[in-house]
Design a protein around this motif. Structure first.
Motif, PDB file in Angstrom:
ATOM      1  N   GLY A 380       0.803  -1.208   0.000  1.00 23.69           N
ATOM      2  CA  GLY A 380       0.000   0.000   0.000  1.00 23.69           C
ATOM      3  C   GLY A 380       0.837   1.260   0.000  1.00 23.69           C
ATOM      4  N   THR A 381       1.967   1.219   0.739  1.00 24.50           N
ATOM      5  CA  THR A 381       2.828   2.391   0.848  1.00 24.50           C
ATOM      6  C   THR A 381       3.567   2.668  -0.454  1.00 24.50           C
ATOM      7  N   VAL A 382       4.230   1.650  -1.000  1.00 22.22           N
ATOM      8  CA  VAL A 382       5.032   1.842  -2.209  1.00 22.22           C
ATOM      9  C   VAL A 382       4.147   2.099  -3.425  1.00 22.22           C
ATOM     10  N   ASN A 383       3.036   1.375  -3.531  1.00 19.58           N
ATOM     11  CA  ASN A 383       2.162   1.512  -4.701  1.00 19.58           C
ATOM     12  C   ASN A 383       1.163   2.647  -4.562  1.00 19.58           C
ATOM     13  N   LEU A 384       1.181   3.346  -3.440  1.00 23.26           N
ATOM     14  CA  LEU A 384       0.265   4.449  -3.162  1.00 23.26           C
ATOM     15  C   LEU A 384      -1.200   4.035  -3.302  1.00 23.26           C
ATOM     16  N   SER A 385      -1.525   2.863  -2.759  1.00 25.72           N
ATOM     17  CA  SER A 385      -2.917   2.418  -2.741  1.00 25.72           C
ATOM     18  C   SER A 385      -3.667   3.165  -1.646  1.00 25.72           C
ATOM     19  N   ASP A 386      -4.933   3.503  -1.911  1.00 22.07           N
ATOM     20  CA  ASP A 386      -5.783   4.059  -0.865  1.00 22.07           C
ATOM     21  C   ASP A 386      -6.117   2.916   0.083  1.00 22.07           C
ATOM     22  N   PRO A 387      -5.690   2.964   1.349  1.00 23.32           N
ATOM     23  CA  PRO A 387      -5.904   1.815   2.237  1.00 23.32           C
ATOM     24  C   PRO A 387      -7.372   1.512   2.512  1.00 23.32           C
ATOM     25  N   ASP A 388      -8.239   2.507   2.376  1.00 23.53           N
ATOM     26  CA  ASP A 388      -9.669   2.302   2.621  1.00 23.53           C
ATOM     27  C   ASP A 388     -10.441   3.181   1.628  1.00 23.53           C
ATOM     28  N   PRO A 389     -10.572   2.734   0.370  1.00 21.26           N
ATOM     29  CA  PRO A 389     -11.121   3.583  -0.693  1.00 21.26           C
ATOM     30  C   PRO A 389     -12.606   3.857  -0.505  1.00 21.26           C
ATOM     31  N   PRO A 390     -13.141   4.863  -1.212  1.00 19.06           N
ATOM     32  CA  PRO A 390     -14.581   5.153  -1.142  1.00 19.06           C
ATOM     33  C   PRO A 390     -15.401   3.926  -1.526  1.00 19.06           C
ATOM     34  N   ALA A 391     -16.531   3.741  -0.852  1.00 13.87           N
ATOM     35  CA  ALA A 391     -17.352   2.546  -1.074  1.00 13.87           C
ATOM     36  C   ALA A 391     -17.811   2.435  -2.524  1.00 13.87           C
ATOM     37  N   TRP A 392     -18.222   3.560  -3.133  1.00 11.80           N
ATOM     38  CA  TRP A 392     -18.731   3.508  -4.512  1.00 11.80           C
ATOM     39  C   TRP A 392     -17.654   3.037  -5.478  1.00 11.80           C
ATOM     40  N   GLU A 393     -16.415   3.500  -5.282  1.00 10.03           N
ATOM     41  CA  GLU A 393     -15.330   3.111  -6.175  1.00 10.03           C
ATOM     42  C   GLU A 393     -14.916   1.663  -5.929  1.00 10.03           C
ATOM     43  N   TYR A 394     -14.953   1.276  -4.667  1.00  8.06           N
ATOM     44  CA  TYR A 394     -14.630  -0.102  -4.297  1.00  8.06           C
ATOM     45  C   TYR A 394     -15.598  -1.068  -4.987  1.00  8.06           C
ATOM     46  N   VAL A 395     -16.886  -0.765  -4.920  1.00 16.32           N
ATOM     47  CA  VAL A 395     -17.894  -1.646  -5.522  1.00 16.32           C
ATOM     48  C   VAL A 395     -17.768  -1.662  -7.043  1.00 16.32           C
ATOM     49  N   MET A 396     -17.488  -0.537  -7.641  1.00 17.06           N
ATOM     50  CA  MET A 396     -17.438  -0.443  -9.089  1.00 17.06           C
ATOM     51  C   MET A 396     -16.250  -1.158  -9.702  1.00 17.06           C
ATOM     52  N   SER A 397     -15.074  -1.027  -9.059  1.00 15.54           N
ATOM     53  CA  SER A 397     -13.882  -1.436  -9.805  1.00 15.54           C
ATOM     54  C   SER A 397     -12.783  -2.123  -9.008  1.00 15.54           C
ATOM     55  N   ALA A 398     -12.908  -2.238  -7.692  1.00 22.09           N
ATOM     56  CA  ALA A 398     -11.808  -2.809  -6.911  1.00 22.09           C
ATOM     57  C   ALA A 398     -11.668  -4.299  -7.200  1.00 22.09           C
ATOM     58  N   SER A 399     -10.523  -4.711  -7.711  1.00 25.29           N
ATOM     59  CA  SER A 399     -10.295  -6.122  -8.036  1.00 25.29           C
ATOM     60  C   SER A 399      -9.716  -6.900  -6.853  1.00 25.29           C
ATOM     61  N   HIS A 400      -9.265  -6.186  -5.810  1.00 34.26           N
ATOM     62  CA  HIS A 400      -8.692  -6.815  -4.624  1.00 34.26           C
ATOM     63  C   HIS A 400      -9.370  -6.249  -3.378  1.00 34.26           C
ATOM     64  N   PRO A 401      -9.358  -6.999  -2.285  1.00 32.88           N
ATOM     65  CA  PRO A 401      -9.787  -6.400  -1.019  1.00 32.88           C
ATOM     66  C   PRO A 401      -8.900  -5.194  -0.714  1.00 32.88           C
ATOM     67  N   SER A 402      -9.431  -4.248   0.028  1.00 34.82           N
ATOM     68  CA  SER A 402      -8.634  -3.072   0.376  1.00 34.82           C
ATOM     69  C   SER A 402      -7.480  -3.467   1.281  1.00 34.82           C
ATOM     70  N   THR A 403      -6.505  -2.579   1.404  1.00 29.30           N
ATOM     71  CA  THR A 403      -5.342  -2.858   2.254  1.00 29.30           C
ATOM     72  C   THR A 403      -5.762  -3.118   3.694  1.00 29.30           C
ATOM     73  N   VAL A 404      -6.691  -2.327   4.218  1.00 36.26           N
ATOM     74  CA  VAL A 404      -7.091  -2.533   5.615  1.00 36.26           C
ATOM     75  C   VAL A 404      -7.884  -3.824   5.768  1.00 36.26           C
ATOM     76  N   GLU A 405      -8.626  -4.224   4.752  1.00 28.37           N
ATOM     77  CA  GLU A 405      -9.319  -5.523   4.802  1.00 28.37           C
ATOM     78  C   GLU A 405      -8.313  -6.661   4.905  1.00 28.37           C
ATOM     79  N   ARG A 406      -7.243  -6.571   4.125  1.00 27.52           N
ATOM     80  CA  ARG A 406      -6.250  -7.644   4.101  1.00 27.52           C
ATOM     81  C   ARG A 406      -5.460  -7.675   5.413  1.00 27.52           C
TER      82      ARG A 406
END
Length: 418
Positions: A380-406
């Motif tokens: 998450g740090t190196v790739n600059l992932s949003d650790p807890d992205p907005p719900a709408w974007e997560y549902v639309m396009s997230a191919s992986h669980p969020s960083t905090v989920e993992r």
């Protein structure tokens, strides 16, 4: 029965088969990571790091969603008006309106128009990833990769269109059956060919040097019952600072691939943790699962296109007489684009479920939740992932669980709850 009734019956059977297969092989009912652990994991990230990651994704959104919108609008304008049919005709005219010229050159011209429309948004995204230190590519290197991508797409797309319209000419009443079978076969073929043929076009792969890490990765695969041919290092650093690893290929071509950036950014134990996740995909044959779902979906799409050919008004809008003639290429691509956007959230959901199962596999295989959590934090740090992205974007396009989920899943595993 008439060909149309046979097509409708076959479509119904394929849809039932696709639904049943997906219900059986996709892990739909994975227990969610405890929300309390997700909140605690988010608090463990420095506030400045979270703010930077969210600023990065905010900066990317205009380019990403602008490209999606303009690409869709362009495809619909070309496909639902006579403009696309005219472009196809124009492309074939210098070659005596020969149907192969219309199919190949007309199809490539339609795709090129949409690509040109979305090119400024791709450049926007490249500028942002360079500005935030994710990409290491110059504009020249970026343009070269873009040209390679277009070339690969042109070859695959041109051959696909040529095969499709050859079938429609040879079997005008039953092309839907042969086309569905061909589309399914193409998906399977590309699953085998792309890792071996296309990946080397974009990256150079070298065997990992003999040493403790290579030995540990090979032993990990053997212990997991997943035979691999080799461990390769990809020269990802020439285009990105992001870290990653994956298992590529089938059977005798299967290999573990590690980004060279990961070897410099992560600890050996973290590399092992990511590899264990990727071995989980191979162990569960997730690529094969995706290939079968994709093949069934491609067959469904071809038959649906055939049945849509009964909608005279749709063909009149497109300036074509039937779905089986080259002038309908723009309409076909518009419908495929629209279907891809509508089905995107479902594809993302399936992917997240499968990725969560691979995470559980990694935790079980290594028995090291602390390293797994550390690796997710590093990714998450190196790739600059949003650790807890907005719900709408997560549902639309997230191919992986969020960083905090993992991270939360790792903490639950450490307590013996997963």
């Amino acid at each position: 029965m008439t060909p149309r009734l046979w097509a409708a019956a076959t479509l119904a059977v394929l849809l039932v088969g696709l639904t049943v297969y997906a219900a059986l092989v996709v892990p739909w009912h994975r227990p969610p990571a405890p929300r309390a652990d997700q909140v605690a994991a988010l608090r463990d990230f420095p506030a400045g790091q979270v703010a930077r990651a969210r600023a990065f994704h905010s900066a990317l959104r205009p380019g990403s969603y602008g490209s999606m919108a303009i690409g869709l609008i362009g495809a619909l304008v070309l496909g639902l008006t006579p403009l696309g049919a005219r472009l196809v005709t124009w492309a074939g005219r210098p070659f005596g309106d020969y149907w192969i010229a219309r199919v190949v050159l007309g199809g490539l011209l339609i795709v090129l128009v949409v690509e040109v429309l979305t090119l400024p948004f791709a450049a926007w995204r490249h500028r942002i990833v360079v500005e935030y230190g994710i990409s290491t590519q110059t504009w020249g290197a970026w343009a070269l990769d873009l040209a390679k991508s277009y070339a690969v797409g042109a070859v695959i797309g041109g051959l696909t269109l040529l095969g499709f319209f050859t079938v429609t000419r040879l079997a005008p009443r039953w092309w839907w059956a042969f086309g569905a079978a061909g589309a399914a076969l193409l998906v399977v073929l590309l699953s085998f060919v792309l890792p071996v043929v296309v990946e080397p076009i974009f990256n150079k792969f070298t065997p990992m040097a003999a040493g403790p890490l290579r030995t540990e990765l090979m032993e990990l695969a053997a212990r997991d019952g997943v035979p691999v041919k080799d461990v390769l290092v990809a020269d990802a650093s020439r285009r990105t600072r992001a870290v990653n690893a994956y298992v590529s290929g089938f059977g005798p071509t299967r290999r573990i691939v590690v980004y060279d950036t990961m070897l410099t950014e992560a600890t050996p134990d973290e590399v092992v943790s990511v590899t264990a996740h990727e071995l989980g995909h191979a162990k569960r044959q997730d690529v094969l699962t995706g290939t079968i779902i994709g093949a069934l979906g491609a067959a469904v799409a071809v038959i649906a296109l055939y049945l849509l050919g009964s909608l005279g008004w749709l063909l009149r809008w497109a300036g074509a007489e039937s779905m089986g003639e080259p002038r309908a290429i723009a309409l076909l691509l518009a419908l495929v684009t629209l279907a891809g956007l509508v089905g995107g959230p479902v594809q993302a959901l399936v992917s997240r479920r499968i990725e969560a199962r691979a995470d559980e596999h990694a935790l079980t295989l290594t028995g090291d939740p602390a390293t797994f959590e550390a690796m997710q934090r590093r990714l998450g740090t190196v790739n600059l992932s949003d650790p807890d992205p907005p719900a709408w974007e997560y549902v639309m396009s997230a191919s992986h669980p969020s960083t905090v989920e993992r991270m939360a899943a790792a903490r639950a595993y450490a307590r013996g709850e997963r």
